[in-house]
Scaffold this active site. Structure first.
Site, PDB file in Angstrom:
ATOM      1  N   SER A  95       0.830  -1.204   0.000  1.00 18.08           N
ATOM      2  CA  SER A  95       0.000   0.000   0.000  1.00 18.08           C
ATOM      3  C   SER A  95       0.871   1.263   0.000  1.00 18.08           C
ATOM      4  O   SER A  95       1.590   1.511  -0.958  1.00 18.08           O
ATOM      5  CB  SER A  95      -0.957  -0.050   1.195  1.00 18.08           C
ATOM      6  OG  SER A  95      -1.954   0.925   1.095  1.00 18.08           O
ATOM      7  N   LEU A  96       0.836   2.054   1.068  1.00 18.82           N
ATOM      8  CA  LEU A  96       1.709   3.222   1.176  1.00 18.82           C
ATOM      9  C   LEU A  96       3.163   2.817   0.966  1.00 18.82           C
ATOM     10  O   LEU A  96       3.931   3.516   0.291  1.00 18.82           O
ATOM     11  CB  LEU A  96       1.527   3.875   2.549  1.00 18.82           C
ATOM     12  CG  LEU A  96       2.530   4.967   2.934  1.00 18.82           C
ATOM     13  CD1 LEU A  96       2.421   6.146   1.991  1.00 18.82           C
ATOM     14  CD2 LEU A  96       2.314   5.400   4.387  1.00 18.82           C
ATOM     15  N   PHE A 156     -10.716   2.746   9.018  1.00 20.71           N
ATOM     16  CA  PHE A 156      -9.783   2.306   7.979  1.00 20.71           C
ATOM     17  C   PHE A 156      -9.612   0.788   8.018  1.00 20.71           C
ATOM     18  O   PHE A 156      -9.658   0.120   6.973  1.00 20.71           O
ATOM     19  CB  PHE A 156      -8.437   2.996   8.159  1.00 20.71           C
ATOM     20  CG  PHE A 156      -7.399   2.561   7.164  1.00 20.71           C
ATOM     21  CD1 PHE A 156      -7.498   2.924   5.829  1.00 20.71           C
ATOM     22  CD2 PHE A 156      -6.323   1.782   7.565  1.00 20.71           C
ATOM     23  CE1 PHE A 156      -6.541   2.518   4.904  1.00 20.71           C
ATOM     24  CE2 PHE A 156      -5.367   1.373   6.651  1.00 20.71           C
ATOM     25  CZ  PHE A 156      -5.473   1.740   5.318  1.00 20.71           C
ATOM     26  N   ASP A 216     -10.089  -5.684  -3.203  1.00 24.11           N
ATOM     27  CA  ASP A 216      -9.425  -4.621  -2.456  1.00 24.11           C
ATOM     28  C   ASP A 216     -10.286  -3.351  -2.521  1.00 24.11           C
ATOM     29  O   ASP A 216     -10.566  -2.838  -3.603  1.00 24.11           O
ATOM     30  CB  ASP A 216      -8.041  -4.362  -3.062  1.00 24.11           C
ATOM     31  CG  ASP A 216      -7.150  -3.505  -2.186  1.00 24.11           C
ATOM     32  OD1 ASP A 216      -7.685  -2.647  -1.459  1.00 24.11           O
ATOM     33  OD2 ASP A 216      -5.926  -3.690  -2.240  1.00 24.11           O
ATOM     34  N   HIS A 244      -7.472  -5.819   0.970  1.00 27.78           N
ATOM     35  CA  HIS A 244      -6.288  -4.967   0.893  1.00 27.78           C
ATOM     36  C   HIS A 244      -5.070  -5.544   1.614  1.00 27.78           C
ATOM     37  O   HIS A 244      -3.985  -4.957   1.556  1.00 27.78           O
ATOM     38  CB  HIS A 244      -6.613  -3.583   1.467  1.00 27.78           C
ATOM     39  CG  HIS A 244      -5.540  -2.569   1.242  1.00 27.78           C
ATOM     40  ND1 HIS A 244      -5.013  -2.280  -0.006  1.00 27.78           N
ATOM     41  CD2 HIS A 244      -4.864  -1.762   2.122  1.00 27.78           C
ATOM     42  CE1 HIS A 244      -4.087  -1.354   0.110  1.00 27.78           C
ATOM     43  NE2 HIS A 244      -3.973  -1.024   1.386  1.00 27.78           N
TER      44      HIS A 244
END
Length: 274
Positions: A95-96, A156, A216, A244
């Site tokens: 991800s990030l 989240f 995702d 995700h």
């Protein structure tokens, strides 16, 4: 009974290191079980949760990568002392962390990339909703962090898993909230809002494995297809029913996919792309 993982580790020298870059708000321990299934590699996690600015987060990741390069003579304390001169560097970004990994790869540092639930650009317009989120959502998260940080992190995490994964009881296996400093959460959002590595994807020549859940809800599967289409040496592993966190509950299978891909990718070093 013999342990096949231990036997593999004894049979294969550790000639590669994986630098692990985690996702927003997630501790580096999120990769712990996946790493256990890859004992033939040295593992170097990066603590992104203590960064105070986006620039500091980038610098921290890049410094860790440089410390793992052969010419650094194995200066990172997490590395074994053997085969430093011939050691290959892989970067695994989730991800990030995938955005950070792509930034480092554009500088030519790694010999291979593993992108987990990643994207080259997170913020997207309405017409590209199949590849990311609108900037308004991130602005709202930034404002909400000052009022009720636990609620932001909880919401989240509620988006991380597919419905099937939640029914399977995987939610308690996610790391608990609160491991990142608030400044790091804000820094991470800042990177998610501004990073755009789409223009440099064709220049990233190292072999890349794209591992992505078909369900995702954070980095939609369209982002994985985009990476696969634009990276010169990409392979893609779509995971049906996965959200995700594509490795959660599938650590053994994902580790074996990384292993098979990497053993195949090593032959690419003698065959530069046209």
């Amino acid at each position: 009974m013999t342990d096949p993982i231990r036997n593999f580790a004894k049979a294969e020298p550790r000639n590669a290191v994986i630098l692990w870059l985690t996702g927003w708000s997630m501790p580096e321990t999120a990769f712990a079980e996946l790493q256990l299934h890859l004992p033939e590699f040295d593992h170097v996690p990066v603590r992104l949760g203590c960064a105070e600015t986006p620039e500091q987060m980038v610098a921290q990741a890049e410094a860790a990568a440089v410390a793992c390069l052969p010419e650094a003579a194995g200066t990172h304390p997490g590395l074994a002392a053997t085969s430093r001169s011939s050691r290959k560097l892989l970067i695994a970004g989730w991800s990030l962390g995938g955005l950070l990994a792509l930034r480092i790869a554009a500088r030519g540092f790694p010999d291979g990339l593993v992108l987990l639930g990643a994207t080259a650009r997170f913020v997207r317009c309405t017409e590209q909703a199949d590849c990311g989120w609108p900037d308004a959502v991130l602005r709202q998260m930034t404002a909400a962090l000052a009022k009720d940080r636990p609620a932001v992190e909880a919401r989240f995490r509620g988006r991380l898993l597919s419905d099937g994964e939640k029914k399977a009881g995987l939610l308690p296996r996610l790391p608990r909230e609160g491991s990142w400093a608030t400044a790091a959460l804000l820094a991470g959002i800042g990177l998610l809002r501004t990073a755009n590595h789409l223009p440099v994807l064709p220049e990233i020549a190292c072999p890349t494995l794209v591992v992505h859940g078909k369900e995702d809800k954070v980095c939609p599967y369209g982002a994985a297809e985009e990476l696969y289409e634009r990276l010169p040496r990409a392979e893609i592993l779509p995971l049906e029913g996965s959200g995700h966190v594509p490795f959660l509950g599938r650590e053994a299978d994902v580790a074996e996919a990384i292993r098979r891909w990497w053993h195949g990718a090593r032959t690419a070093f003698d065959s530069p792309p046209l």
